[in-house]
Design a protein around this motif. Structure first.
Motif, PDB file in Angstrom:
ATOM      1  N   ASN A 292       0.865  -1.187   0.000  1.00  0.00           N
ATOM      2  CA  ASN A 292       0.000   0.000   0.000  1.00  0.00           C
ATOM      3  C   ASN A 292       0.901   1.237   0.000  1.00  0.00           C
ATOM      4  OD1 ASN A 292      -1.738   2.147   0.605  1.00  0.00           O
ATOM      5  ND2 ASN A 292      -3.076   0.862   1.855  1.00  0.00           N
ATOM      6  N   PRO A 293       1.283   1.729  -1.184  1.00  0.00           N
ATOM      7  CA  PRO A 293       2.215   2.864  -1.256  1.00  0.00           C
ATOM      8  C   PRO A 293       1.724   4.104  -0.517  1.00  0.00           C
ATOM      9  CG  PRO A 293       2.013   1.817  -3.400  1.00  0.00           C
ATOM     10  CD  PRO A 293       0.956   1.208  -2.526  1.00  0.00           C
ATOM     11  N   ALA A 294       0.421   4.392  -0.595  1.00  0.00           N
ATOM     12  CA  ALA A 294      -0.101   5.594   0.066  1.00  0.00           C
ATOM     13  C   ALA A 294       0.054   5.492   1.581  1.00  0.00           C
ATOM     14  CB  ALA A 294      -1.567   5.803  -0.307  1.00  0.00           C
ATOM     15  N   ALA A 295      -0.276   4.326   2.144  1.00  0.00           N
ATOM     16  CA  ALA A 295      -0.127   4.139   3.587  1.00  0.00           C
ATOM     17  C   ALA A 295       1.347   4.136   3.987  1.00  0.00           C
ATOM     18  CB  ALA A 295      -0.790   2.835   4.021  1.00  0.00           C
ATOM     19  N   ALA A 296       2.189   3.533   3.146  1.00  0.00           N
ATOM     20  CA  ALA A 296       3.625   3.529   3.432  1.00  0.00           C
ATOM     21  C   ALA A 296       4.159   4.953   3.514  1.00  0.00           C
ATOM     22  CB  ALA A 296       4.368   2.745   2.352  1.00  0.00           C
ATOM     23  N   LEU A 315      12.520   7.294   2.531  1.00  0.00           N
ATOM     24  CA  LEU A 315      11.716   8.237   1.758  1.00  0.00           C
ATOM     25  C   LEU A 315      12.534   8.828   0.619  1.00  0.00           C
ATOM     26  CD1 LEU A 315       9.726  10.096   4.548  1.00  0.00           C
ATOM     27  CD2 LEU A 315       8.728   8.873   2.614  1.00  0.00           C
ATOM     28  N   ALA A 316      13.784   9.158   0.900  1.00  0.00           N
ATOM     29  CA  ALA A 316      14.642   9.702  -0.156  1.00  0.00           C
ATOM     30  C   ALA A 316      14.758   8.730  -1.317  1.00  0.00           C
ATOM     31  CB  ALA A 316      16.024  10.026   0.416  1.00  0.00           C
ATOM     32  N   HIS A 317      15.004   7.472  -1.014  1.00  0.00           N
ATOM     33  CA  HIS A 317      15.145   6.472  -2.073  1.00  0.00           C
ATOM     34  C   HIS A 317      13.818   6.226  -2.788  1.00  0.00           C
ATOM     35  CE1 HIS A 317      19.076   4.695  -0.223  1.00  0.00           C
ATOM     36  NE2 HIS A 317      19.251   5.860  -0.817  1.00  0.00           N
ATOM     37  N   ALA A 318      12.721   6.304  -2.056  1.00  0.00           N
ATOM     38  CA  ALA A 318      11.407   6.148  -2.699  1.00  0.00           C
ATOM     39  C   ALA A 318      11.151   7.267  -3.698  1.00  0.00           C
ATOM     40  CB  ALA A 318      10.305   6.117  -1.636  1.00  0.00           C
ATOM     41  N   TYR A 319      11.559   8.478  -3.346  1.00  0.00           N
ATOM     42  CA  TYR A 319      11.379   9.601  -4.269  1.00  0.00           C
ATOM     43  C   TYR A 319      12.397   9.569  -5.408  1.00  0.00           C
ATOM     44  CZ  TYR A 319       7.759  11.987  -1.623  1.00  0.00           C
ATOM     45  OH  TYR A 319       6.562  12.315  -1.022  1.00  0.00           O
ATOM     46  N   LEU A 320      13.517   8.907  -5.197  1.00  0.00           N
ATOM     47  CA  LEU A 320      14.491   8.787  -6.276  1.00  0.00           C
ATOM     48  C   LEU A 320      14.019   7.815  -7.353  1.00  0.00           C
ATOM     49  CD1 LEU A 320      17.919   8.771  -4.395  1.00  0.00           C
ATOM     50  CD2 LEU A 320      17.034  10.533  -5.915  1.00  0.00           C
ATOM     51  N   ASP A 321      13.485   6.672  -6.921  1.00  0.00           N
ATOM     52  CA  ASP A 321      13.104   5.668  -7.914  1.00  0.00           C
ATOM     53  C   ASP A 321      11.607   5.628  -8.192  1.00  0.00           C
ATOM     54  OD1 ASP A 321      11.993   4.266  -5.728  1.00  0.00           O
ATOM     55  OD2 ASP A 321      13.784   3.056  -5.461  1.00  0.00           O
ATOM     56  N   GLY A 322      10.819   6.458  -7.486  1.00  0.00           N
ATOM     57  CA  GLY A 322       9.384   6.540  -7.769  1.00  0.00           C
ATOM     58  C   GLY A 322       8.601   5.320  -7.342  1.00  0.00           C
ATOM     59  N   THR A 323       9.076   4.562  -6.360  1.00  0.00           N
ATOM     60  CA  THR A 323       8.384   3.330  -5.975  1.00  0.00           C
ATOM     61  C   THR A 323       7.111   3.585  -5.172  1.00  0.00           C
ATOM     62  OG1 THR A 323       9.876   3.203  -4.072  1.00  0.00           O
ATOM     63  CG2 THR A 323      10.433   1.880  -6.002  1.00  0.00           C
ATOM     64  N   LEU A 324       7.074   4.663  -4.374  1.00  0.00           N
ATOM     65  CA  LEU A 324       5.899   4.939  -3.550  1.00  0.00           C
ATOM     66  C   LEU A 324       5.110   6.143  -4.055  1.00  0.00           C
ATOM     67  CD1 LEU A 324       7.366   4.397   0.038  1.00  0.00           C
ATOM     68  CD2 LEU A 324       6.097   2.781  -1.377  1.00  0.00           C
ATOM     69  N   ASP A 325       5.751   6.995  -4.809  1.00  0.00           N
ATOM     70  CA  ASP A 325       5.121   8.201  -5.342  1.00  0.00           C
ATOM     71  C   ASP A 325       5.865   8.546  -6.626  1.00  0.00           C
ATOM     72  OD1 ASP A 325       3.519  10.392  -5.590  1.00  0.00           O
ATOM     73  OD2 ASP A 325       4.068  11.346  -3.711  1.00  0.00           O
ATOM     74  N   ALA A 332      13.740  14.179  -2.701  1.00  0.00           N
ATOM     75  CA  ALA A 332      14.692  13.167  -2.229  1.00  0.00           C
ATOM     76  C   ALA A 332      15.902  13.829  -1.586  1.00  0.00           C
ATOM     77  CB  ALA A 332      15.123  12.285  -3.397  1.00  0.00           C
ATOM     78  N   LEU A 333      16.388  14.899  -2.195  1.00  0.00           N
ATOM     79  CA  LEU A 333      17.562  15.588  -1.665  1.00  0.00           C
ATOM     80  C   LEU A 333      17.271  16.175  -0.287  1.00  0.00           C
ATOM     81  CD1 LEU A 333      20.465  16.360  -2.306  1.00  0.00           C
ATOM     82  CD2 LEU A 333      19.602  18.437  -3.404  1.00  0.00           C
ATOM     83  N   TYR A 387      18.014   7.172 -11.215  1.00  0.00           N
ATOM     84  CA  TYR A 387      17.334   7.819 -10.102  1.00  0.00           C
ATOM     85  C   TYR A 387      17.997   9.123  -9.674  1.00  0.00           C
ATOM     86  CZ  TYR A 387      21.167   5.423  -7.717  1.00  0.00           C
ATOM     87  OH  TYR A 387      22.403   4.960  -7.353  1.00  0.00           O
ATOM     88  N   ALA A 388      19.163   9.444 -10.246  1.00  0.00           N
ATOM     89  CA  ALA A 388      19.911  10.611  -9.780  1.00  0.00           C
ATOM     90  C   ALA A 388      19.250  11.934 -10.148  1.00  0.00           C
ATOM     91  CB  ALA A 388      21.333  10.582 -10.334  1.00  0.00           C
ATOM     92  N   LEU A 389      18.316  11.919 -11.099  1.00  0.00           N
ATOM     93  CA  LEU A 389      17.665  13.159 -11.532  1.00  0.00           C
ATOM     94  C   LEU A 389      16.278  12.832 -12.049  1.00  0.00           C
ATOM     95  CD1 LEU A 389      18.424  16.250 -11.961  1.00  0.00           C
ATOM     96  CD2 LEU A 389      18.748  15.634 -14.361  1.00  0.00           C
ATOM     97  N   SER A 390      15.275  13.550 -11.545  1.00  0.00           N
ATOM     98  CA  SER A 390      13.910  13.313 -12.008  1.00  0.00           C
ATOM     99  C   SER A 390      13.482  14.336 -13.056  1.00  0.00           C
ATOM    100  CB  SER A 390      12.935  13.348 -10.818  1.00  0.00           C
ATOM    101  OG  SER A 390      12.999  14.604 -10.159  1.00  0.00           O
TER     102      SER A 390
END
Length: 439
Positions: A292-296, A315-325, A332-333, A387-390
């Protein structure tokens, strides 16, 4: 007029602090294995000195290795739960202290000696020494200068009341002599420290089983104290079950609540950063529940907001690779910088990733200014670490580098178009390639 606090900063000795209105507040510690800490009387920044006047809420909570701490004479306030569940064995409060918040030393089970200020502090707040089973009134210096009615709710044991003896490991107490939630929690934590996780789970489960009974108690003071201990026991049992360090069945074969249920109980009834992190991790990984990405995100953000280092990194890694959002390298930075500020076990990873993201962003800005070398180098970086740049993909950067007439980029675009069977585009890049060769 009050000014806004400055961002959290790290002192050279590992303490975290913030400055507001010319005074410094200690917010935490980045050395969780420290046995002794010295809190400075002043924070020095460039040409300014700020007196340390406060220790913030939960600043040193759960530091089980911490045995002693030296507090400065400039200290005026100690926040809610500042040292709760820490390993302190003794503490001397400075004479200038005027405010001591509830639960400041709650459940410091090794605390046996306390020196109160010789003046200024005129009361002891609710449960400030609750659960301190090694602390008697005779172990508190300067206690007699405070009026008796001002210490009634502080949680100190009566002078003649014996400490509850420790129970043998892995032997649940008899029903006729059941200790309360605080004692059960303390015993479980001691067993955990010894690596006896299955035994610890027995006591945590017994504390959990008392929730309904405690919730209906008429003594509000005792109820708050016990519910706080039960919440912590549920969190710790939930983590043991999540990590498969304790069996899912009780000794009689009946099932225990799941890790998900226990962590939800802990999060719903208390602000435990670890419980929030582990619950977010459960939802992210789909352990004992559907992913459940939203709950995570919800629980990881809550944990990060109250200073959980690993939650910041995840959270930083999730925002880097887009796994949860959605992927967002800027967000991420921000989380990576918060993680690095702790200087804990994950700070090296965060520092490495910060350098990577900052390098990628710097090259991106150079690319926007027309630097074809930066565009091509960024393409190579994103090809290996997307993942280094979105803000742009590797192909975006390759195309930009080729448009800016970078020779290798033009060669690669020509090869790509040839493989894709796109003669019109290939012809464009062929002409540019020949132009570069002539120049």
């Amino acid at each position: 007029m009050s000014t806004q606090p400055t961002p959290v900063k790290k002192h050279p000795d590992g303490l975290l602090y913030a400055v507001a209105d010319g005074e410094a507040t200690i917010l935490g510690c980045t050395t969780p294995d420290a046995v002794h800490l010295d809190v400075p009387s002043h924070i020095v920044e460039e040409d300014a000195q700020y007196p340390v006047t406060a220790i913030g809420e939960a600043a040193f909570s759960y530091l089980s290795a911490l045995q002693t701490i030296a507090l400065p004479p400039t200290l005026r306030r100690i926040g809610h739960g500042a040292f709760e569940y820490s390993g302190l064995s003794e503490v001397q409060l400075p004479d200038g202290l005027i405010s001591l918040a509830p639960y400041a030393f709650f459940s410091c089970v090794r605390l046996s000696r306390v020196t109160l200020p010789a003046g200024g502090l005129d009361s002891l707040p609710e449960q400030v020494f609750g659960g301190c089973t090694a602390l008697y009134r005779r172990g508190v210096t300067n206690l007699t200068r405070i009026r008796p009615e001002k210490i009634q709710r502080c949680g100190l044991q009566d002078l003649n009341k014996p400490i509850t003896p420790a129970m043998p490991a892995a032997m649940p107490p008899s029903a006729g002599n059941m200790p309360g939630p605080v004692e059960l929690l303390q015993r479980g934590m001691l067993l955990e420290e010894e690596g006896k996780h299955a035994d610890a789970a027995i006591f945590y489960m017994q504390a959990h089983d008392l929730r309904a009974q405690v919730a209906s108690a008429s003594d509000l003071q005792a109820r708050a104290d016990d519910l706080r201990a039960i919440t912590t026991a549920e969190y710790r049992l939930g983590v043991l079950l999540k990590l498969r360090l304790a069996p899912e069945l009780n000794g009689d074969g009946s099932p225990r609540p799941s890790a998900l249920e226990l962590l939800h109980l802990a999060c719903d009834t208390g602000d435990l950063a670890d419980a929030m992190y582990h619950l977010g991790d459960l939802y992210a990984g789909g352990y004992s529940t559907e992913p459940n990405p939203a709950a995570a995100l919800q629980y990881l953000r809550r944990a990060a907001a109250i200073g959980h280092e690993r939650a910041c990194l995840d959270l930083a890694h999730a925002y880097l690779d887009g796994t949860l959002d959605h992927a967002d390298s800027d967000t991420a930075l921000q989380y990576l910088r918060r993680c690095a500020a702790f200087d804990g076990p994950y700070s090296a990873i965060a520092t490495r990733d910060i350098a990577l993201l900052e390098e990628a962003d710097a090259m991106y800005q150079q690319m926007l200014r027309g630097d074809n070398g930066a565009a091509y180098t960024l393409y190579l970086l994103l090809r290996e670490r997307p993942y280094a740049l979105s803000k742009a993909t590797a192909m975006d950067c390759l195309l930009k580098a080729a448009d800016l007439m970078h020779p290798q980029a033009v060669d690669e675009m020509l090869a790509i178009c040839d493989r894709a069977g796109d003669p019109a585009s290939a012809y464009k890049w062929k002409l540019m390639q020949e132009s570069l060769r002539r120049s």
